[in-house]
Design an enzyme around this catalytic site. Structure first.
Site, PDB file in Angstrom:
ATOM      1  N   ARG A 101     -25.166  55.921  32.512  1.00 46.82           N
ATOM      2  CA  ARG A 101     -24.580  55.207  33.882  1.00 46.82           C
ATOM      3  C   ARG A 101     -23.285  55.906  34.198  1.00 46.82           C
ATOM      4  NH1 ARG A 101     -23.025  48.948  32.913  1.00 46.82           N
ATOM      5  NH2 ARG A 101     -21.162  49.862  31.935  1.00 46.82           N
ATOM      6  N   LYS A 103     -22.056  51.084  43.431  1.00 45.75           N
ATOM      7  CA  LYS A 103     -22.947  50.957  42.243  1.00 45.75           C
ATOM      8  C   LYS A 103     -22.436  52.118  41.349  1.00 45.75           C
ATOM      9  CE  LYS A 103     -27.312  49.179  41.969  1.00 45.75           C
ATOM     10  NZ  LYS A 103     -28.706  49.854  41.883  1.00 45.75           N
ATOM     11  N   GLU A 117     -22.061  38.764  41.330  1.00 48.02           N
ATOM     12  CA  GLU A 117     -21.535  38.995  39.913  1.00 48.02           C
ATOM     13  C   GLU A 117     -20.120  38.425  39.994  1.00 48.02           C
ATOM     14  OE1 GLU A 117     -21.242  43.137  38.450  1.00 48.02           O
ATOM     15  OE2 GLU A 117     -20.570  43.665  40.571  1.00 48.02           O
TER      16      GLU A 117
END
Ligand code: COI
Length: 336
Positions: free
Chosen positions: A80, A183, A219
């Protein structure tokens, strides 16, 4: 080393023995070094200060029942951080070198890992940022990757007791959560204004809706959203503007292992009132149940004073794996 009251740990910075640092220059990362210095020296023109070229990760190491120290899913964080790096035109960091660095800094701080049974863990925070002095808007040509560690307890006061959330209605300033928008894990500043407004009204956590239509759940300020529906499914938002949470992914897997149907799908905000057990999930917050959600003048009260039974099952399974009490069937743990 000062004695630590393990049971009283909160989620806050504490200098430990060392952090590990790597520098990127001339197109390559150096071999890195452990240091006891917790300050950095930067040019006043460093890219990160002006244009915010910075990303971070979060993972945890646990002292298992058998006394061994293990990091939970560092390979997922290695992947990530590189996906975040690509988004911000930063250099990737070799995955094996990343996991090795995590192991090295954890080993060097082994006596800061909370003992088994205290409920604590060693939080591992890698942060990468552009250091070259420049005032033109360009990617930095030099970078630093620092991995620091600190013993932590629960993120929210009360541990796994339900917290109250407020849906952000301050779209102009805050939406979307800076993390999700690009992102890339690493810039939560866009959410701070909404968070400040919510905290003033005693809501510790903000739930953001999708930035385009403001009708779907995205979120939280600190974490992903998940819920157990009234028909017993695990649901979590399918969205392009949220952080790809390693904890959420792990919980979905654990839920399926336990026989739940687990779905990633768009969740309309209007569905929130029909959920049975909503929660925030992430490395720092683990699973934090949500007791009430305020949306404008309305308040949805889920009626929980303690964690609900389904979230409890998921929590016990996940933390059971992390503390080596339950089998690690997916080979998520990496021993230090
Ligand atoms: C984490 O869960 O590791 C994060 O980085 C979230 C942050 C709000 C502490």
């Amino acid at each position: 080393m000062q004695p630590i009251n393990w049971e009283a740990l909160k989620f806050e910075f504490m200098p430990t023995r060392s952090n590990i640092r790597f520098h990127y220059a001339d197109g390559k990362w150096d071999e890195g070094r452990l240091t006891g210095d917790f300050n950095i020296s930067l040019s006043v023109a460093a890219n990160v200060l002006h244009y915010g070229q910075a990303i971070f990760e979060g993972m945890k190491a646990f002292c298992g029942k058998d006394g061994k120290i293990r990091v939970f899913r560092p390979w997922a964080n290695a992947k990530r951080i590189n996906s975040s790096a690509r988004q911000l035109v930063m250099p990737e960091f070799p995955e094996e070198k990343f996991v090795e660095a995590v192991k090295t800094v954890v080993r060097d701080n082994i006596d800061y890992v909370p003992p088994y049974g205290t409920g604590g863990s060693l939080y591992i925070r890698p942060v990468m940022f552009g250091t070259s002095p420049q005032v033109g808007v360009n990617a930095s040509f030099e970078y630093e990757l620092v991995i620091m560690v600190m013993p932590v307890g629960p993120y929210y006061k009360g541990g796994i007791k339900p917290v109250d959330a407020m849906i952000s209605v301050d779209f102009d300033r805050a939406a979307p959560h800076g993390t999700g928008h690009i992102k890339a894990a690493g810039n939560y500043a866009a959410g701070l204004y909404s968070s400040m407004l919510a905290k003033k009204q005693h809501f510790p956590i903000v739930l953001f809706l999708d930035p385009q239509t403001h009708t779907y759940v995205d979120e939280f300020t600190t974490s992903n959203f998940l819920a157990i529906t009234k028909d017993g499914k695990y649901v979590t938002p399918l969205s392009d503007s949220i952080l790809p949470s390693v904890t959420n992914d792990s919980l979905m897997t654990v839920a399926k292992d336990l026989g739940y149907v687990a779905e990633r799908r768009r969740i309309a905000a209007t569905e929130l009132k029909d959920m049975a057990e909503p929660a925030a999930c992430g490395t720092a917050v683990v699973i934090t149940p949500v007791g009430r959600i305020a949306w404008g003048d309305q308040v949805i009260d889920y009626g929980w004073k303690e964690i609900g039974p389904n979230l409890r099952k998921l929590y016990d399974e996940l933390t059971g794996i992390q503390y080596g009490e339950r089998p690690d069937n997916h080979n998520w743990l990496v021993e230090c």
